[in-house]
Design a protein around this motif. Structure first.
Motif, PDB file in Angstrom:
ATOM      1  N   VAL A  89       0.838  -1.209   0.000  1.00  0.00           N
ATOM      2  CA  VAL A  89       0.000   0.000   0.000  1.00  0.00           C
ATOM      3  C   VAL A  89       0.862   1.243   0.000  1.00  0.00           C
ATOM      4  O   VAL A  89       0.636   2.192  -0.757  1.00  0.00           O
ATOM      5  CB  VAL A  89      -0.925   0.013   1.238  1.00  0.00           C
ATOM      6  CG1 VAL A  89      -1.989   1.046   1.066  1.00  0.00           C
ATOM      7  CG2 VAL A  89      -1.517  -1.345   1.458  1.00  0.00           C
ATOM      8  N   ILE A 117       2.367   1.736  -3.353  1.00  0.00           N
ATOM      9  CA  ILE A 117       1.428   2.322  -4.310  1.00  0.00           C
ATOM     10  C   ILE A 117       1.290   3.815  -4.066  1.00  0.00           C
ATOM     11  O   ILE A 117       1.284   4.627  -5.006  1.00  0.00           O
ATOM     12  CB  ILE A 117       0.054   1.634  -4.207  1.00  0.00           C
ATOM     13  CG1 ILE A 117       0.141   0.198  -4.654  1.00  0.00           C
ATOM     14  CG2 ILE A 117      -0.968   2.360  -5.042  1.00  0.00           C
ATOM     15  CD1 ILE A 117      -1.162  -0.537  -4.553  1.00  0.00           C
ATOM     16  N   ALA A 118       1.202   4.201  -2.782  1.00  0.00           N
ATOM     17  CA  ALA A 118       1.038   5.632  -2.477  1.00  0.00           C
ATOM     18  C   ALA A 118       2.259   6.425  -2.935  1.00  0.00           C
ATOM     19  O   ALA A 118       2.134   7.520  -3.495  1.00  0.00           O
ATOM     20  CB  ALA A 118       0.804   5.815  -0.978  1.00  0.00           C
ATOM     21  N   LEU A 178       5.325  11.544   1.511  1.00  0.00           N
ATOM     22  CA  LEU A 178       5.515  10.128   1.852  1.00  0.00           C
ATOM     23  C   LEU A 178       6.908   9.660   1.429  1.00  0.00           C
ATOM     24  O   LEU A 178       7.571   8.908   2.151  1.00  0.00           O
ATOM     25  CB  LEU A 178       4.452   9.274   1.165  1.00  0.00           C
ATOM     26  CG  LEU A 178       3.053   9.400   1.748  1.00  0.00           C
ATOM     27  CD1 LEU A 178       2.061   8.648   0.901  1.00  0.00           C
ATOM     28  CD2 LEU A 178       3.022   8.860   3.168  1.00  0.00           C
ATOM     29  N   MET A 235      -4.923  11.770  16.990  1.00  0.00           N
ATOM     30  CA  MET A 235      -5.145  11.514  15.575  1.00  0.00           C
ATOM     31  C   MET A 235      -4.720  10.101  15.216  1.00  0.00           C
ATOM     32  O   MET A 235      -5.393   9.420  14.449  1.00  0.00           O
ATOM     33  CB  MET A 235      -4.362  12.529  14.746  1.00  0.00           C
ATOM     34  CG  MET A 235      -4.776  12.512  13.306  1.00  0.00           C
ATOM     35  SD  MET A 235      -3.878  13.664  12.326  1.00  0.00           S
ATOM     36  CE  MET A 235      -2.239  13.080  12.550  1.00  0.00           C
ATOM     37  N   ARG A 276      -7.076   7.551  15.994  1.00  0.00           N
ATOM     38  CA  ARG A 276      -8.287   7.717  15.189  1.00  0.00           C
ATOM     39  C   ARG A 276      -9.434   8.327  15.966  1.00  0.00           C
ATOM     40  O   ARG A 276     -10.599   8.123  15.617  1.00  0.00           O
ATOM     41  CB  ARG A 276      -8.712   6.390  14.559  1.00  0.00           C
ATOM     42  CG  ARG A 276      -7.657   5.858  13.622  1.00  0.00           C
ATOM     43  CD  ARG A 276      -8.144   4.611  12.940  1.00  0.00           C
ATOM     44  NE  ARG A 276      -7.291   4.221  11.849  1.00  0.00           N
ATOM     45  CZ  ARG A 276      -6.313   3.326  11.940  1.00  0.00           C
ATOM     46  NH1 ARG A 276      -6.044   2.756  13.072  1.00  0.00           N
ATOM     47  NH2 ARG A 276      -5.594   3.019  10.877  1.00  0.00           N
ATOM     48  N   LEU A 309      -9.394  11.731  16.368  1.00  0.00           N
ATOM     49  CA  LEU A 309      -9.566  12.985  15.634  1.00  0.00           C
ATOM     50  C   LEU A 309      -9.244  12.732  14.177  1.00  0.00           C
ATOM     51  O   LEU A 309      -8.399  11.899  13.852  1.00  0.00           O
ATOM     52  CB  LEU A 309      -8.597  14.055  16.151  1.00  0.00           C
ATOM     53  CG  LEU A 309      -8.662  14.460  17.605  1.00  0.00           C
ATOM     54  CD1 LEU A 309      -7.415  15.256  17.947  1.00  0.00           C
ATOM     55  CD2 LEU A 309      -9.892  15.293  17.862  1.00  0.00           C
ATOM     56  N   SER A 310      -9.894  13.500  13.289  1.00  0.00           N
ATOM     57  CA  SER A 310      -9.475  13.436  11.895  1.00  0.00           C
ATOM     58  C   SER A 310      -8.342  14.433  11.693  1.00  0.00           C
ATOM     59  O   SER A 310      -8.038  15.241  12.571  1.00  0.00           O
ATOM     60  CB  SER A 310     -10.635  13.796  10.977  1.00  0.00           C
ATOM     61  OG  SER A 310     -10.890  15.185  11.057  1.00  0.00           O
ATOM     62  N   VAL A 311      -7.713  14.378  10.515  1.00  0.00           N
ATOM     63  CA  VAL A 311      -6.583  15.243  10.248  1.00  0.00           C
ATOM     64  C   VAL A 311      -7.001  16.706  10.320  1.00  0.00           C
ATOM     65  O   VAL A 311      -6.327  17.541  10.936  1.00  0.00           O
ATOM     66  CB  VAL A 311      -5.973  14.936   8.873  1.00  0.00           C
ATOM     67  CG1 VAL A 311      -4.857  15.899   8.569  1.00  0.00           C
ATOM     68  CG2 VAL A 311      -5.460  13.528   8.824  1.00  0.00           C
ATOM     69  N   ALA A 354      -1.292  14.712   7.304  1.00  0.00           N
ATOM     70  CA  ALA A 354      -1.969  13.567   6.702  1.00  0.00           C
ATOM     71  C   ALA A 354      -0.959  12.535   6.238  1.00  0.00           C
ATOM     72  O   ALA A 354      -1.143  11.327   6.438  1.00  0.00           O
ATOM     73  CB  ALA A 354      -2.843  14.022   5.531  1.00  0.00           C
ATOM     74  N   ALA A 355       0.140  13.015   5.628  1.00  0.00           N
ATOM     75  CA  ALA A 355       1.165  12.081   5.167  1.00  0.00           C
ATOM     76  C   ALA A 355       1.771  11.338   6.346  1.00  0.00           C
ATOM     77  O   ALA A 355       1.967  10.120   6.304  1.00  0.00           O
ATOM     78  CB  ALA A 355       2.257  12.831   4.395  1.00  0.00           C
ATOM     79  N   ALA A 373       0.414  10.746   9.328  1.00  0.00           N
ATOM     80  CA  ALA A 373      -0.556   9.811   9.906  1.00  0.00           C
ATOM     81  C   ALA A 373      -0.682   8.567   9.041  1.00  0.00           C
ATOM     82  O   ALA A 373      -0.683   7.434   9.534  1.00  0.00           O
ATOM     83  CB  ALA A 373      -1.919  10.496  10.034  1.00  0.00           C
ATOM     84  N   LEU A 374      -0.778   8.779   7.722  1.00  0.00           N
ATOM     85  CA  LEU A 374      -0.890   7.635   6.819  1.00  0.00           C
ATOM     86  C   LEU A 374       0.343   6.757   6.921  1.00  0.00           C
ATOM     87  O   LEU A 374       0.254   5.519   6.931  1.00  0.00           O
ATOM     88  CB  LEU A 374      -1.049   8.165   5.391  1.00  0.00           C
ATOM     89  CG  LEU A 374      -1.762   7.236   4.431  1.00  0.00           C
ATOM     90  CD1 LEU A 374      -3.176   6.993   4.892  1.00  0.00           C
ATOM     91  CD2 LEU A 374      -1.760   7.836   3.051  1.00  0.00           C
ATOM     92  N   HIS A 392       0.145   4.675  10.111  1.00  0.00           N
ATOM     93  CA  HIS A 392      -0.846   3.611  10.020  1.00  0.00           C
ATOM     94  C   HIS A 392      -0.389   2.514   9.084  1.00  0.00           C
ATOM     95  O   HIS A 392      -0.540   1.324   9.372  1.00  0.00           O
ATOM     96  CB  HIS A 392      -2.187   4.174   9.548  1.00  0.00           C
ATOM     97  CG  HIS A 392      -2.865   4.990  10.591  1.00  0.00           C
ATOM     98  ND1 HIS A 392      -3.636   6.091  10.302  1.00  0.00           N
ATOM     99  CD2 HIS A 392      -2.884   4.889  11.930  1.00  0.00           C
ATOM    100  CE1 HIS A 392      -4.094   6.612  11.411  1.00  0.00           C
ATOM    101  NE2 HIS A 392      -3.650   5.911  12.416  1.00  0.00           N
TER     102      HIS A 392
END
Lengths: 121, 286
Positions: free
Chosen positions: B79, B82-83, B102, B217, B220, B222-224, B261-262, B264-265, B268
């Protein structure tokens, strides 16, 4: 705290971002395939029916909520990246001009020495 | 005079000679400090392939991607690969490295240019707890005090309940006193993350300037967008009062959102391992 957007809107948002990034060939990219796979696999925007409960036993699947949050995060990443780039192009300084451009401003050209300068190899 | 200049030039040339042997640290510092922000796009296609050890690699045309430190660029799961490939594919005429968050995170995790181990990273993260944004309150203006109480207190209560710790908030200049038990609990929790996830987590903490918001965050809660809003609470208050300046406020906010966001992703994706367990009924159908 506001709730997250429903999964359908997140999915549409991600696909819109992918299309904006890559143009009409976005459906061939591995990202598109992966995103569609994940959304189909985790699809349960409606509460499960009784038959679903007996077969799969899922009620509030934690993995599903995690996937939903992750998809939201990815949408935020793509969308804010695009907006940030647009703002950067609009407002960020262009930097200095190169020496050739500066000379060209007053109608001059830089001198060239075909054999290279004395100390250059 | 010309001979003197020529001697100076030759000395200068020697210093910059690429054959000179340097220590790895110096080479790292050079590569990571003299960073180029843009480059022309030199490839047509981006694809991923699985290499040895189950690690995924990125291919630009026929060449394999390498980190700035010279190592082969490998990621542990598909994953993330791919990102990263999508990031590289999204670049048009020029490569804008400041949008490829990323990729930057993967490079940092692979190269480890500051040569730190897990313990040092955990200590740095816990040190941030003492100057956590959410714990620092103001005394005036009154509107901001109310806003901080209404928005930050719920997050503090959530994290205190979730981890069974006490973190106060204070309006003095020294900040809150964090008891040792709290730090030990967090240390134990952070130890359960692997090195890659810790790299991402530290990045997020540095961006949001708050351990509490980052943990909220990552868990999960809180959202970003919410985490970024809470991190910039005072700025948002001032914007509502004095007005928004697009080329500063919006620019910062979107950049912060993208980086958070990057991060956090990255955390995860680096810490999850998904397995597919087939249930009997599906087996019989398939």
């Amino acid at each position: 705290m506001a709730a997250l957007l429903p999964p359908l809107r997140v999915c549409r948002g991600i696909l819109k971002e992918l299309r904006a990034m890559q143009g009409p060939t976005y459906k061939l990219s591995p990202a598109y395939n992966y995103v569609m796979d994940q959304f189909r696999k985790n699809k349960a925007s409606l509460p499960p029916t009784a038959s679903q409960l007996t077969v799969t036993g899922q009620m509030y699947c934690r993995a599903q909520q995690e996937a939903h949050h992750d998809s939201h995060t990815y949408l935020c990443l793509l969308a804010s990246n695009r907006t940030h780039l647009a703002l950067h192009k609009l407002y960020h300084g262009k930097g200095d001009r190169s020496r050739e451009e500066v000379a060209g401003l007053v109608g001059l050209r830089l001198p060239t020495q075909p054999g290279g300068k004395g100390w250059e190899k | 005079m010309f001979r003197g200049i020529a001697r100076l030039q030759s000395q200068f040339g020697n210093i910059l000679s690429p054959n000179k042997v340097r220590s790895p640290h110096f080479r790292f510092a050079l590569k990571y400090s003299t960073a180029i922000t843009e480059r022309k796009r030199f490839y047509q296609d981006v694809s991923i392939s699985q290499g040895e050890g189950g690690l995924y690699e990125i291919n630009l045309d026929r060449k394999k991607l390498k980190t700035p430190g010279g190592k082969l660029f490998t990621v542990p799961n598909e994953v993330l690969a791919i990102a990263v490939a999508t990031e590289w594919d999204a670049q048009r005429d020029t490569l804008k490295f400041y949008t490829m968050h990323l990729t930057t995170l993967c490079n940092t995790a692979l190269d480890n240019p500051t040569q730190r181990n897990k313990e040092q990273m955990i200590n740095a993260a816990l040190k941030f707890l003492e100057t956590d944004t959410v714990c620092y309150r103001v005394d005036e203006p009154h509107g901001l005090v109310e806003l901080q109480k209404n928005e930050w207190d719920p997050v503090l209560h959530w994290i205190e309940n979730r981890y069974n710790v006490t973190i106060g908030s204070s309006s003095s200049i020294l900040g809150p006193e964090i008891p040792e038990a709290t730090k030990d609990t967090f240390r134990q929790h952070l130890n359960s993350y692997n090195f890659w996830s810790l790299t991402g987590l530290e990045f997020v903490i540095t961006q949001l300037k708050s351990v509490v918001l980052s943990m909220g965050m990552i868990d999960r809660h809180l959202s970003v967008e919410q985490a970024v809003l809470l991190s910039r609470l005072e700025e948002e208050y001032q914007i509502q009062h004095w007005g928004n300046v697009e080329w500063a406020h919006d620019y910062d906010m979107y950049e912060l959102r993208a980086r958070t966001a990057a991060g956090a992703l990255f955390v995860h994706l680096s810490s999850e391992n998904s397995t597919v367990k087939r249930k009997l009924l599906q087996d019989r159908e398939g």
